[in-house]
Design a protein around this motif. Sequence first.
Motif, mmCIF file in Angstrom:
data_model
loop_
_atom_site.group_PDB
_atom_site.id
_atom_site.type_symbol
_atom_site.label_atom_id
_atom_site.label_comp_id
_atom_site.label_asym_id
_atom_site.label_seq_id
_atom_site.Cartn_x
_atom_site.Cartn_y
_atom_site.Cartn_z
ATOM 1 N N GLY A 155 0.807 -1.216 0.000
ATOM 2 C CA GLY A 155 0.000 0.000 0.000
ATOM 3 C C GLY A 155 0.839 1.264 0.000
ATOM 4 N N HIS A 156 2.088 1.128 0.387
ATOM 5 C CA HIS A 156 2.942 2.324 0.497
ATOM 6 C C HIS A 156 4.030 2.371 -0.560
ATOM 7 C CE1 HIS A 156 1.251 3.871 4.323
ATOM 8 N NE2 HIS A 156 0.856 2.605 4.405
ATOM 9 N N THR A 157 3.842 1.635 -1.649
ATOM 10 C CA THR A 157 4.830 1.721 -2.724
ATOM 11 C C THR A 157 4.718 3.101 -3.394
ATOM 12 O OG1 THR A 157 3.238 0.648 -4.160
ATOM 13 C CG2 THR A 157 4.941 -0.746 -3.207
ATOM 14 N N SER A 171 -1.567 12.300 1.280
ATOM 15 C CA SER A 171 -2.032 12.313 2.668
ATOM 16 C C SER A 171 -1.429 11.219 3.546
ATOM 17 C CB SER A 171 -3.567 12.230 2.686
ATOM 18 O OG SER A 171 -3.992 11.099 1.949
ATOM 19 N N CYS A 172 -0.355 10.555 3.102
ATOM 20 C CA CYS A 172 0.268 9.558 3.985
ATOM 21 C C CYS A 172 1.136 10.274 5.015
ATOM 22 C CB CYS A 172 1.123 8.571 3.185
ATOM 23 S SG CYS A 172 2.066 7.464 4.270
ATOM 24 N N PRO A 173 0.910 10.006 6.312
ATOM 25 C CA PRO A 173 1.715 10.692 7.332
ATOM 26 C C PRO A 173 3.194 10.312 7.295
ATOM 27 C CG PRO A 173 0.253 9.051 8.339
ATOM 28 C CD PRO A 173 -0.112 9.123 6.886
ATOM 29 N N PHE A 174 3.522 9.206 6.655
ATOM 30 C CA PHE A 174 4.921 8.781 6.586
ATOM 31 C C PHE A 174 5.622 9.248 5.303
ATOM 32 C CE2 PHE A 174 3.112 5.953 9.684
ATOM 33 C CZ PHE A 174 4.116 5.808 10.629
ATOM 34 N N HIS A 175 4.901 9.163 4.172
ATOM 35 C CA HIS A 175 5.559 9.399 2.883
ATOM 36 C C HIS A 175 4.923 10.499 2.035
ATOM 37 C CE1 HIS A 175 5.615 4.931 3.764
ATOM 38 N NE2 HIS A 175 6.844 5.307 3.992
ATOM 39 N N GLY A 176 3.821 11.071 2.465
ATOM 40 C CA GLY A 176 3.144 12.047 1.609
ATOM 41 C C GLY A 176 2.517 11.364 0.412
ATOM 42 N N ASP A 177 3.260 11.373 -0.716
ATOM 43 C CA ASP A 177 2.635 10.925 -1.968
ATOM 44 C C ASP A 177 2.968 9.488 -2.378
ATOM 45 O OD1 ASP A 177 5.277 11.401 -2.622
ATOM 46 O OD2 ASP A 177 4.837 12.596 -4.408
ATOM 47 N N CYS A 178 2.925 8.559 -1.416
ATOM 48 C CA CYS A 178 2.987 7.135 -1.787
ATOM 49 C C CYS A 178 1.608 6.731 -2.324
ATOM 50 C CB CYS A 178 3.378 6.277 -0.580
ATOM 51 S SG CYS A 178 2.122 6.254 0.708
ATOM 52 N N LEU A 179 1.463 5.457 -2.712
ATOM 53 C CA LEU A 179 0.174 4.978 -3.231
ATOM 54 C C LEU A 179 -0.976 5.303 -2.270
ATOM 55 C CD1 LEU A 179 -1.510 3.258 -5.248
ATOM 56 C CD2 LEU A 179 -0.793 1.235 -3.955
#
Length: 293
Positions: A155-157, A171-179
């Motif tokens: 999910g975070h690729t 909107s990912c709190p870890f990566h911003g613009d991951c999948l």
Amino acid sequence: MSKLYGSIEAGGTKFVCAIGNEALVILESTSFPTDKPEETLQKAVDFFKQYDESLVAISVGSFGPIDVALDSKTYGYVTTTPKPNWANFDMIGFLKAQLDLPLYFTTDVNASAFGEKILDPSLNSLVYFTIGTGIGAGAIQGEDFIGGISHAEMGHTFVKRHPDDLAFSGSCPFHGDCLEGLAAGPSLEARTGIRGENISLDSTVWDIQAYYIAQAAVSATLTLRPEKIIFGGGVMAQEHMMACVRQQFATLLNGYVTVPDLTEYLQVPSIANNASATVGNFALAKRLAEQVK
Ligand code: ZN
């Protein structure tokens, strides 16, 4: 007395607990919101205690990340989730202290993948994505879940940005613009200010969404070459999405490798009402009970 199996689908917004028989048919189920860990898990314990006599094993399919390495000191824990109160919580330890039963622990998406495989035993390999509040994926090859030191985190690729989506930071709190940051449910509202289910079908935001989901399918295809990729979760419940994803997948893959007919290859779950994880959990509990006999 016939044997019963338990399923806990521990989702980020709700828990679904169910009891199944040896044919993996749901006999009883209950659901409640995912609140503080102790309160939520106590409700699950109270539900299963009613079946003490005939319940032989339970499988937990949980939101993640979780620690599934049997030899790890933190096996059974929810690990780095941004969900308040749940980070580094010993979920299996809490259940084990009150339910003296074999407990299997995996991700909700692995449980769903297993449920879909049970329904179609001719499949030797598949990938199951859930596209909802978050994005996760589970993959099966033969009888095993794909994963090394822990479960897969597809999910975070990282994905290629859609040219009309460059202003959105994700909107990912870890990566911003991951999948997940670009294609999970909250990204729809973050871009438009409107909840996903209320966005009109002709909005270009759906094409953007499908572009990212299609990339996830291309990556899974090229990495694992599965026989089938299944997409569940709230975002995919929008009927037009699957067709949109198939179309963009064909364009992106560009005939590089041969895949089955896309209406078969890229599919929504065969098990209705989001019950893939429940059926998968029953089967995993049954397998565990047979192993520990
Ligand atoms: Zn991420």
